[in-house]
Design a protein around this motif. Structure first.
Motif: not given
Length: 549
Positions: A65-74
């Protein structure tokens, strides 16, 4: 490793492609690269307010999901270590991984959170929902305050965070970026320590090899918690300015093909099972028709038919892709032969989590039949045998892609990494003079025949799986003899209203046909009907150890 490695590539992508679409949930929200930058900034502020330091662990579990990817990059751009957990793990395994990794925060989807016992992970500062970034558990009373404060700061900061307050870490090559707990077929997983140089080396190889430009489309349906899907459906295309669409639901062939038709991706990553099911259900029945069989024997006419099949199959995958890359498990040889015959742009790569994951690859128009490609840049390979070109031996690899070791498991690390830095893959294969690798099977799976022959059950399974009414199978040794467990294609069985007696007769005929096709030392003594699908890893490999011990 170039300056800042992968982190520098992320920074450049956010700065250079800020107005382009970056991430989308299939049939859901879309974020631009600039908006991804804002989310990374907010994530950094939360970590800072909670006293998270570079090198601390952040666990992450959920479907793509978008949010999974955002947490990973963050997490990785902050300098913390991301611990992606496969959503198929059971609750006790999730707790074990969180505790073993010493993670300080857990990001989880609400659905998975409902199944886990938060009291079994007492060292967590808190648990945060991936769905909406709300606080699910706050063990020290500070997590909710940090989330709210970071959100307010982002709203108040009207200037673009990339040109303002967003800062990126500056890692060293051997600093750990990912702690990946594998879900292999040989038992409980180990924590693989992947350094920044490994991720950068994999991404840089893709950037040097694949012809893709900003704005082109990728569908992410392989599990992001596994290195194969994460690297080539997310981490690499993000650096190229691609638009990545995540399938947040369980990726059945029907859902995947629906997404392909709507998104029309330019490059496709897959595991063999998806392609084999599509081939078996949509192509093979047409080829088996007597009228088609006759026409395929007529020169020129057969080329026309093959062209029609190729076009139809291309449309199934969206019609705009340049290549399909298969990885994670061997592709059925008959399927591969047919697809190459019709000129379908497919290639097979090879890798493992411990290499972040890539070991070998070659483009579809350069690769060799039945190979897994040639060894990639910044990696070496050798075969542990007296004659690596003709005698099968274990595949050993060395180079920038290779892990540091297994977390808190020196014994397992020493068993796989020797003193000279060679990683013992556990896979058996051959090498040719052009550095193309040919996989023969897993060393743990190999069966010694009655006269000392090496028997690779995967080769027998490939023959059986190609038979009508077979959904999947597993070959094992029982009391010195080979037997095949077969889970039938019950959809075909029900469609033809076959009885149990009919099915048993079909299975015995399959045994006879298979034994005629294989050398005598590879003949199976019996076929046993298996009542349910075999349990699999997220790569769709059968968890063989559950059925062969």
């Amino acid at each position: 490793m170039e300056k800042n490695g992968y982190i520098g590539l992320v920074k450049s992508a956010i700065e250079n492609y800020s107005d382009l679409p970056a991430l989308s949930d299939f049939k859901g929200n879309t974020l631009t690269y600039g908006e991804v930058g804002q989310s990374i900034y907010r994530c950094h502020r939360v970590f800072n307010l909670l006293g998270i330091k570079p090198g601390d662990k952040i666990a992450l579990i959920g479907r793509n999901s978008n949010n999974w990817a955002l947490v990973y990059l963050g997490t990785v751009t902050y300098g913390a270590i991301v611990v992606p957990i496969l959503p198929d793990f059971n609750p006790s395994d999730i707790s074990h991984i969180v505790n073993h990794s010493e993670s300080l925060l857990l990001f989880s989807t609400d659905q998975i959170f409902d199944k886990i016992d938060e009291t079994s992970m007492p060292k967590l500062k808190g648990i945060i929902s991936i769905n909406d970034m709300s606080v699910l558990v706050d063990n020290n009373g500070k997590v909710k305050k940090a989330i709210n404060k970071a959100r307010d700061e982002v709203k108040a900061n009207n200037s673009h965070p990339v040109t303002g307050k967003l800062k990126f870490c500056n890692p060293k090559p051997d600093d750990i970026m990912v702690l990946s707990y594998t879900s292999g077929t040989s038992g409980f997983s180990k924590g693989v320590l992947l350094p920044h140089r490994s991720i950068w080396s994999n991404v840089q190889y893709a950037r040097d090899t694949f012809d893709i430009v900003p704005g082109e489309r990728i569908v992410s349906f392989l599990p992001l918690a596994h290195t194969y899907g994460c690297l080539f459906e997310f981490l690499w295309p993000f650096t190229e300015g691609c638009h990545i669409t995540f399938l947040s639901r369980t990726p059945s062939p029907q859902i995947i093909t629906e997404a392909f038709r709507k998104v029309r991706p330019h490059l496709i990553l897959s595991v063999p099972l998806i392609l084999e099911i599509i081939f078996k259900k949509q192509i093979l029945p047409k080829l088996e028709k007597s009228s088609i069989k006759a026409l395929l024997k007529v020169p020129l006419v057969n080329k026309f038919i093959y062209g029609k099949i190729k076009n139809k199959l291309s449309e199934v995958f969206g019609g705009e892709f340049r290549e399909i890359v298969i990885g994670g498990a061997p592709l059925n040889k008959d399927v591969e032969l047919f697809l190459r015959k019709i000129g379908f742009p497919i290639t097979v790569g090879y890798g493992m989590t411990e290499c972040g994951p890539l070991i070998s690859y070659a483009p579809w128009d350069e690769t060799k039949q039945h190979s897994a490609g040639r060894i990639v840049h910044r990696m070496e390979v050798r075969i542990d045998s007296s004659d690596p070109y003709n005698t099968v031996g274990e595949i050993l690899v060395k180079g920038d892609n290779v892990m540091i070791g297994y977390y808190k498991n020196k014994q397992a690390t020493n068993e796989i990494l020797d003193e000279d830095g060679w990683l013992h893959t556990g896979d058996l294969g051959l090498l040719d003079k052009d550095n193309f690798i040919y996989i023969k099977g897993r060393s743990k799976n190999m069966i010694l025949g009655p006269s000392g022959q090496n028997i690779y059950p995967e080769e027998i399974e490939a023959v059986i799986n190609n038979k009508e009414y077979v959904h999947e199978c597993l070959v094992r040794e029982v009391n010195g003899k080979l037997e095949a467990l077969v889970y039938p294609d019950y959809e075909a069985v029900d469609a033809e209203k076959l009885s149990d007696k009919d099915l048993e007769k079909i299975l015995q005929n399959i045994k006879k046909e298979v034994n005629q096709e294989l050398p005598a030392f590879m003949n199976i003594s019996k076929i046993v009907l298996f009542p349910e699908e075999f349990e699999k890893t997220p790569k769709k490999s059968i968890k063989r150890y559950k059925y062969t011990s």
